[in-house]
Structures are given as C-alpha cells and as structure tokens.
Design a protein around this motif. Structure first.
Motif, PDB file in Angstrom:
ATOM      1  N   ALA A   8       0.814  -1.217   0.000  1.00 28.43           N
ATOM      2  CA  ALA A   8       0.000   0.000   0.000  1.00 28.43           C
ATOM      3  C   ALA A   8       0.850   1.271   0.000  1.00 28.43           C
ATOM      4  N   LYS A   9       1.893   1.244  -0.796  1.00 32.53           N
ATOM      5  CA  LYS A   9       2.748   2.416  -0.979  1.00 32.53           C
ATOM      6  C   LYS A   9       2.983   2.590  -2.480  1.00 32.53           C
ATOM      7  N   PRO A  10       3.293   3.796  -2.919  1.00 35.17           N
ATOM      8  CA  PRO A  10       3.523   4.036  -4.343  1.00 35.17           C
ATOM      9  C   PRO A  10       5.000   3.966  -4.719  1.00 35.17           C
ATOM     10  N   ALA A  11       5.238   3.667  -5.984  1.00 34.84           N
ATOM     11  CA  ALA A  11       6.603   3.662  -6.517  1.00 34.84           C
ATOM     12  C   ALA A  11       6.613   4.317  -7.892  1.00 34.84           C
ATOM     13  N   GLY A  12       7.608   5.149  -8.093  1.00 34.81           N
ATOM     14  CA  GLY A  12       7.884   5.733  -9.391  1.00 34.81           C
ATOM     15  C   GLY A  12       9.213   5.199  -9.886  1.00 34.81           C
ATOM     16  N   PHE A  13       9.501   5.397 -11.163  1.00 34.24           N
ATOM     17  CA  PHE A  13      10.702   4.815 -11.745  1.00 34.24           C
ATOM     18  C   PHE A  13      11.503   5.847 -12.528  1.00 34.24           C
ATOM     19  N   VAL A  14      12.813   5.771 -12.343  1.00 38.50           N
ATOM     20  CA  VAL A  14      13.764   6.493 -13.178  1.00 38.50           C
ATOM     21  C   VAL A  14      14.670   5.411 -13.743  1.00 38.50           C
ATOM     22  N   SER A  15      14.618   5.257 -15.053  1.00 37.74           N
ATOM     23  CA  SER A  15      15.374   4.177 -15.685  1.00 37.74           C
ATOM     24  C   SER A  15      16.369   4.753 -16.672  1.00 37.74           C
ATOM     25  N   TYR A  16      17.398   3.975 -16.918  1.00 42.23           N
ATOM     26  CA  TYR A  16      18.401   4.428 -17.873  1.00 42.23           C
ATOM     27  C   TYR A  16      18.934   3.257 -18.667  1.00 42.23           C
ATOM     28  N   GLY A  17      19.394   3.592 -19.854  1.00 41.26           N
ATOM     29  CA  GLY A  17      19.947   2.592 -20.755  1.00 41.26           C
ATOM     30  C   GLY A  17      20.308   3.264 -22.062  1.00 41.26           C
ATOM     31  N   TYR A  18      20.516   2.474 -23.059  1.00 36.06           N
ATOM     32  CA  TYR A  18      20.867   2.985 -24.376  1.00 36.06           C
ATOM     33  C   TYR A  18      19.655   2.885 -25.280  1.00 36.06           C
ATOM     34  N   ARG A  19      19.297   3.988 -25.874  1.00 40.59           N
ATOM     35  CA  ARG A  19      18.155   4.148 -26.768  1.00 40.59           C
ATOM     36  C   ARG A  19      16.811   3.892 -26.077  1.00 40.59           C
ATOM     37  N   SER A  20      16.587   2.739 -25.518  1.00 37.98           N
ATOM     38  CA  SER A  20      15.286   2.422 -24.920  1.00 37.98           C
ATOM     39  C   SER A  20      15.049   3.165 -23.605  1.00 37.98           C
ATOM     40  N   GLU A  21      16.069   3.784 -23.052  1.00 37.97           N
ATOM     41  CA  GLU A  21      15.988   4.534 -21.795  1.00 37.97           C
ATOM     42  C   GLU A  21      15.550   3.669 -20.618  1.00 37.97           C
ATOM     43  N   GLY A  22      15.710   2.373 -20.720  1.00 36.65           N
ATOM     44  CA  GLY A  22      15.405   1.480 -19.610  1.00 36.65           C
ATOM     45  C   GLY A  22      13.946   1.115 -19.455  1.00 36.65           C
ATOM     46  N   ILE A  23      13.134   1.388 -20.455  1.00 41.82           N
ATOM     47  CA  ILE A  23      11.688   1.154 -20.325  1.00 41.82           C
ATOM     48  C   ILE A  23      11.346  -0.327 -20.129  1.00 41.82           C
ATOM     49  N   TYR A  24      12.139  -1.223 -20.692  1.00 39.31           N
ATOM     50  CA  TYR A  24      11.858  -2.655 -20.522  1.00 39.31           C
ATOM     51  C   TYR A  24      12.088  -3.094 -19.077  1.00 39.31           C
ATOM     52  N   ALA A  25      13.079  -2.515 -18.433  1.00 36.94           N
ATOM     53  CA  ALA A  25      13.318  -2.809 -17.017  1.00 36.94           C
ATOM     54  C   ALA A  25      12.123  -2.365 -16.177  1.00 36.94           C
ATOM     55  N   VAL A  26      11.583  -1.192 -16.485  1.00 35.78           N
ATOM     56  CA  VAL A  26      10.437  -0.671 -15.743  1.00 35.78           C
ATOM     57  C   VAL A  26       9.222  -1.573 -15.925  1.00 35.78           C
ATOM     58  N   GLU A  27       8.990  -2.036 -17.128  1.00 41.20           N
ATOM     59  CA  GLU A  27       7.837  -2.917 -17.353  1.00 41.20           C
ATOM     60  C   GLU A  27       7.962  -4.208 -16.538  1.00 41.20           C
ATOM     61  N   GLN A  28       9.144  -4.744 -16.416  1.00 35.00           N
ATOM     62  CA  GLN A  28       9.354  -5.931 -15.580  1.00 35.00           C
ATOM     63  C   GLN A  28       9.108  -5.597 -14.104  1.00 35.00           C
ATOM     64  N   LEU A  29       9.590  -4.434 -13.674  1.00 31.17           N
ATOM     65  CA  LEU A  29       9.418  -4.034 -12.274  1.00 31.17           C
ATOM     66  C   LEU A  29       7.951  -3.795 -11.923  1.00 31.17           C
ATOM     67  N   ARG A  30       7.182  -3.286 -12.858  1.00 27.56           N
ATOM     68  CA  ARG A  30       5.752  -3.078 -12.588  1.00 27.56           C
ATOM     69  C   ARG A  30       5.071  -4.391 -12.187  1.00 27.56           C
ATOM     70  N   THR A  31       5.428  -5.462 -12.859  1.00 26.24           N
ATOM     71  CA  THR A  31       4.847  -6.771 -12.543  1.00 26.24           C
ATOM     72  C   THR A  31       5.235  -7.219 -11.141  1.00 26.24           C
ATOM     73  N   VAL A  32       6.496  -7.069 -10.807  1.00 32.99           N
ATOM     74  CA  VAL A  32       6.976  -7.458  -9.477  1.00 32.99           C
ATOM     75  C   VAL A  32       6.275  -6.632  -8.403  1.00 32.99           C
ATOM     76  N   PHE A  33       6.216  -5.315  -8.597  1.00 38.56           N
ATOM     77  CA  PHE A  33       5.611  -4.464  -7.576  1.00 38.56           C
ATOM     78  C   PHE A  33       4.103  -4.649  -7.471  1.00 38.56           C
ATOM     79  N   THR A  34       3.439  -5.012  -8.549  1.00 36.72           N
ATOM     80  CA  THR A  34       2.011  -5.323  -8.461  1.00 36.72           C
ATOM     81  C   THR A  34       1.786  -6.476  -7.492  1.00 36.72           C
ATOM     82  N   GLU A  35       2.637  -7.478  -7.560  1.00 38.85           N
ATOM     83  CA  GLU A  35       2.531  -8.628  -6.654  1.00 38.85           C
ATOM     84  C   GLU A  35       2.729  -8.221  -5.195  1.00 38.85           C
ATOM     85  N   LEU A  36       3.475  -7.144  -4.974  1.00 38.78           N
ATOM     86  CA  LEU A  36       3.749  -6.656  -3.617  1.00 38.78           C
ATOM     87  C   LEU A  36       2.757  -5.575  -3.169  1.00 38.78           C
TER      88      LEU A  36
END
Length: 182
Positions: free
Chosen positions: A101-129
């Motif tokens: 019951a807490k919120p999370a925001g994301f700052v991601s980094y990478g090459y070209r994609s800016e880390g968006i794929y990492a964030v999409e994976q993290l959304r799934t993990v945090f939904t479970e939590l």
C-alpha cells in the motif's frame, strides 16, 4: 503539513555504474520539494549475502527498515538484457509487508530504450507486492551528451513526483485509518 518520506533506491551495484549519479540527481530533485524528506538507499552500500540465508543478516534488516520507513519510493534502475538487475530483485525480495500500500515511481536508464523494458518488468513485481506504480516516469538515454541536463527530464521527474506524492499522502492516510489487508 507532515513531510512524505521518499526512498530513492539505486538498484545497480555494478562497478563503474552511472546509477549512483542518477540516484543523487533524483534525490536532489525530490529533496527540493517542501513536501518530501528524501532518503537515498544505494544497494551498493549494503553487504547482502550471495545466497538467501535462513535468518536475515544485519544488512537485510537495515534495508527492510528503510523500506518500512518510506511512504513512497523512486526506483532508479538500469536496463540489463531487457530487464532490471539481479541485485535489485534480491533486495526487493528481502521485504514484503513493508512494500504494501505504498507508491513507486521509476527512473530508468539505458541505451536508446531509456530502460523502459526494465520498468515494465518491475511493474509486474511491484504489483505482486501491492505497490501502486506511477504511470509517468523518467527515462535516461546514456547516449545523450549530458543525459540528466535537460529541461524535459526535470519536467518528467516533477510530473512523476507530483503523482508519487499524491499517492503517498493518500495511502499513508489510509494506512493510518486502518491497516492494509493483503
């Protein structure tokens, strides 16, 4: 107004990483807000065990306490092979109820994609939590000349933090009124 406690979690422990610089930038932007108290939680500062032990170590307990302290989180993550680093997943798994019951925001980094794929994976993990994830985030392209020195990124961080603090206040008040049921 009581300040919201925001933990900025630096998810990379790799030597030569840029995550610590990105994390400090996020902490600076968030810390400039009058409604937040910011705590930088750099996973590189924790001596976590290589294997999950039978009993929590001092480092694990210290990390879980920081998660419990926070009203909300900004997770700073690189993108490694279209996902986030194992060090971040290991740390996330050390806490459970402390995330609820807490919120999370994301700052991601990478090459070209800016880390968006990492964030999409993290959304799934945090939904479970039972974590409310912010729609808006900040992506950093490491190929840019000065990846953090843009007004667009600062505006993106402000928009994400506006959402994060709204949810953090609402969920903190709700948790105070009655315990969260998972």
């Amino acid at each position: 107004m009581e300040q919201l406690r925001i933990a900025v979690i630096v998810g990379s422990t790799r030597q030569g990483r840029v995550g610590d610089g990105v994390g400090r930038w996020v902490a600076e932007v968030a810390g400039a807000r009058p409604d937040t108290e910011v705590g930088l939680v750099d996973l590189g500062d924790y001596d976590f065990p290589p294997c999950y032990p039978d009993q929590p170590t001092a480092a694990m307990r210290r990390f879980v306490a920081r998660i419990g302290w926070a009203d909300g989180f900004v997770v700073v993550t690189p993108e490694y092979n279209r996902s986030f680093p194992a060090s971040l997943k290991q740390a996330i798994d050390y806490a459970y109820d402390e995330w609820h019951a807490k919120p999370a925001g994301f700052v991601s980094y990478g090459y070209r994609s800016e880390g968006i794929y990492a964030v999409e994976q993290l959304r799934t993990v945090f939904t479970e939590l039972h974590v409310m994830t912010m729609r808006n985030g900040v992506g950093v392209n490491l190929l840019d000349d000065d990846p953090l020195d843009t007004e667009r990124r600062r505006q993106a961080a402000t928009a994400m933090l506006d959402q994060l603090t709204w949810w953090a206040a609402a969920l903190r008040d709700a948790r105070r009124e009655r315990p969260y049921v998972s």
